[in-house]
Design a protein around this motif. Sequence first.
Motif, PDB file in Angstrom:
ATOM      1  N   PHE A   6       0.822  -1.206   0.000  1.00 17.56           N
ATOM      2  CA  PHE A   6       0.000   0.000   0.000  1.00 17.56           C
ATOM      3  C   PHE A   6       0.863   1.266   0.000  1.00 17.56           C
ATOM      4  CE2 PHE A   6      -3.731   2.574   0.792  1.00 17.56           C
ATOM      5  CZ  PHE A   6      -4.756   1.809   0.267  1.00 17.56           C
ATOM      6  N   ARG A  18       1.204   3.928  -2.241  1.00 17.72           N
ATOM      7  CA  ARG A  18       0.522   4.436  -3.434  1.00 17.72           C
ATOM      8  C   ARG A  18       1.114   5.749  -3.934  1.00 17.72           C
ATOM      9  NH1 ARG A  18      -5.743   2.532  -3.827  1.00 17.72           N
ATOM     10  NH2 ARG A  18      -5.190   0.335  -4.002  1.00 17.72           N
ATOM     11  N   ASN A  56      -1.126   7.055   0.639  1.00 18.86           N
ATOM     12  CA  ASN A  56      -2.206   7.117  -0.331  1.00 18.86           C
ATOM     13  C   ASN A  56      -1.737   7.895  -1.547  1.00 18.86           C
ATOM     14  OD1 ASN A  56      -4.620   5.880   0.983  1.00 18.86           O
ATOM     15  ND2 ASN A  56      -4.203   7.448   2.516  1.00 18.86           N
ATOM     16  N   GLU A  66      -5.616   6.340  -5.368  1.00 17.82           N
ATOM     17  CA  GLU A  66      -5.178   5.359  -6.355  1.00 17.82           C
ATOM     18  C   GLU A  66      -3.668   5.214  -6.361  1.00 17.82           C
ATOM     19  OE1 GLU A  66      -6.775   5.597 -10.236  1.00 17.82           O
ATOM     20  OE2 GLU A  66      -8.788   6.185  -9.590  1.00 17.82           O
ATOM     21  N   GLN A  67      -3.212   4.126  -6.977  1.00 20.57           N
ATOM     22  CA  GLN A  67      -1.778   3.912  -7.182  1.00 20.57           C
ATOM     23  C   GLN A  67      -1.283   4.966  -8.164  1.00 20.57           C
ATOM     24  OE1 GLN A  67      -1.107   0.841  -5.527  1.00 20.57           O
ATOM     25  NE2 GLN A  67       1.064   1.351  -5.468  1.00 20.57           N
ATOM     26  N   GLU A  93      -4.578  -0.658 -14.335  1.00 23.78           N
ATOM     27  CA  GLU A  93      -5.411  -0.579 -13.135  1.00 23.78           C
ATOM     28  C   GLU A  93      -4.729   0.280 -12.064  1.00 23.78           C
ATOM     29  OE1 GLU A  93      -8.283  -0.623 -10.511  1.00 23.78           O
ATOM     30  OE2 GLU A  93      -8.527  -1.568 -12.484  1.00 23.78           O
ATOM     31  N   ARG A 122      -6.902   1.912  -9.304  1.00 23.27           N
ATOM     32  CA  ARG A 122      -7.682   1.972  -8.068  1.00 23.27           C
ATOM     33  C   ARG A 122      -7.503   0.735  -7.194  1.00 23.27           C
ATOM     34  NH1 ARG A 122     -11.077   5.165  -5.789  1.00 23.27           N
ATOM     35  NH2 ARG A 122     -11.016   6.569  -7.580  1.00 23.27           N
ATOM     36  N   THR A 123      -7.613  -0.436  -7.779  1.00 25.17           N
ATOM     37  CA  THR A 123      -7.505  -1.663  -6.977  1.00 25.17           C
ATOM     38  C   THR A 123      -6.607  -2.692  -7.653  1.00 25.17           C
ATOM     39  OG1 THR A 123      -9.525  -2.508  -8.033  1.00 25.17           O
ATOM     40  CG2 THR A 123      -9.773  -1.369  -5.899  1.00 25.17           C
ATOM     41  N   GLY A 175      -4.103  -5.674  -7.976  1.00 21.30           N
ATOM     42  CA  GLY A 175      -3.894  -6.824  -7.104  1.00 21.30           C
ATOM     43  C   GLY A 175      -2.956  -7.832  -7.732  1.00 21.30           C
ATOM     44  N   ARG A 235      -5.112  -2.107   6.417  1.00 22.53           N
ATOM     45  CA  ARG A 235      -4.943  -1.913   4.978  1.00 22.53           C
ATOM     46  C   ARG A 235      -4.226  -3.109   4.328  1.00 22.53           C
ATOM     47  NH1 ARG A 235      -5.867   3.358   3.116  1.00 22.53           N
ATOM     48  NH2 ARG A 235      -7.494   4.187   4.494  1.00 22.53           N
TER      49      ARG A 235
END
Length: 412
Positions: free
Chosen positions: A306, A308, A337, A342-343, A350, A352-353, A355, A407
Motif C-alpha cells: 500500500f 501508493r 495514499n 489510487e496507485q 489498473e 484503483r484496486t 492486485g 490496509r
Amino acid sequence: MSWEPIREIKVGLDFGSKQYFVGRLAQREQAIYFEYDEEFIEHGLELSQFHLPLGPGVREFDRFLFDGLPGLFDDSLPDGWGRLLVDRSLRAQGVHQDEVTPLDRLAFVGHTALGALTYEPDKGQSEDDEKPLDLDALAFQTQEVLQGDADEVLGELINLNGSSAGARPKALIGLNPGRENIIHGKSALPVDFEHWLVKFPNTQDGEDAGAIEYVYSLMAKSSGVVMEDTHLFPAQNGSGYFATKRFDRVGGRRLHTHTACGLRHSNFRTPTLDYEDLLATTETLTRDIREVEKMFKLAVFNVLAFNRDDHSKNFTFLMDETGEWKLSPAYDLTFSNGPGGEQSTSVMGEGRTPGTDHLKKLGEKAKLSKSQITEIIEQTRDGLSSWRKLATEHGVSKQSTSLIKDRLKGII
C-alpha cells in the motif's frame, strides 16, 4: 537587492575520476535552449536517450513542462522543501520567486547536485564538512521554517538539503561507520565517512513517520527489494529520524542519476505512467533481465504494501563512467495514499484496486517465468507479515500500527 538573472549555464559531468564538459544551456526571453559540446558527443555517453539524445544542434523544449528545461536537468533541481527554502531565502533578500529562472536555480545547485551533473556559474553556499550536526536541533529548525519563522537558519538548511527532492525536509549528511558522528555531507567527506540522507517530518506527518518508513525498508529488504543501508536515529520527540545511505555517491565516486520522470518527460504531479512503461524503460536502458526483475519486485512491493505514492520521481536509474545503466536501489518506500486514493503508477492499466492478478500479468509481460512471479509475490507477502512485530519494536504508534495492518489485511 538588484537581481540580474543568469542567461547561460555551462553543464559538466563529474564522475570523481573523470570530468567532462557536456554543453551549454541558454535562456532568451521565455525559451530555454541546449546544445551538446562537440567533443562530448564523441565520447558517446548517452545521458538522456529518450528526450535529449546525443547529437549536434540547438534544442528547445516545452516551456510548459519542467519550466522549459529538459528532464535531464530538471532532475537536478530540488522541489517541495528544497524549493521552499531557496524561495524563502531570496524573498528575505528582496527577490520575488517569479524573478528567478530555472537557470538561476541550477546555479544555486552548482557542483553539488545529486548525481554527477554540475553547473557553472556555481552560486551554491559554502559548507563546513567537519561541523557536527544535532538532528534534534535541525528538526526544530525545519518546523520553524515550515511555520514561517526562522529566516536566520535558511542558509544552513539550504546547504544541508542540496538538490534533494520531495516534500519532507531532508539533510545530506556524512556518517562515520559507528553512526555516532554526523557532519555536513553535501560535498567531499573525511576518510571513512559515507554519504547519507536523513529525513524530518513535515506538518502533515505523524511523529512516527520515520519509524514507519524504517520498518518498510526492513520489510522491503526481506521481500527481495534492493535498498541501500537504512537507519533510524533516535529523536527527542517522536520515534526517530529515518536515514538512508545515498546511492549516487560511492566514496569519492559519483554516479549519473536520472529519474523516470525526467527520462520519460512524465510530470510526476499528473501521473500517467504504468509499471509496464517502467519495465520497458528498464529493459531499454540496461539490456539486463536482472534489472527488469528488480523493477518488478519493486512494483510488487509497492502494490502489496500500500505504497501508493509511487510516482515517477520515485524511480531512478544510475549510469557509471563507462555508460552502463542500472536501476537504482529503491527509496521512499512507506505507507501512503496516492492521488484520489489510487496507485500513482498503475499496473496493467489498473490504478484503483491493483492486485496479484494484475501483477502476474505484469510479470508475464516482462517475460519473467510463472515460477519467478509466484516466488516474488510470496516472498513479498512473507516480508510484509512482519509488520506488527517490527512496528512494535521500532516505536510505531498503536494507531498507525492498527491502521496499516487493516490496509494490509488480505495481503498478509
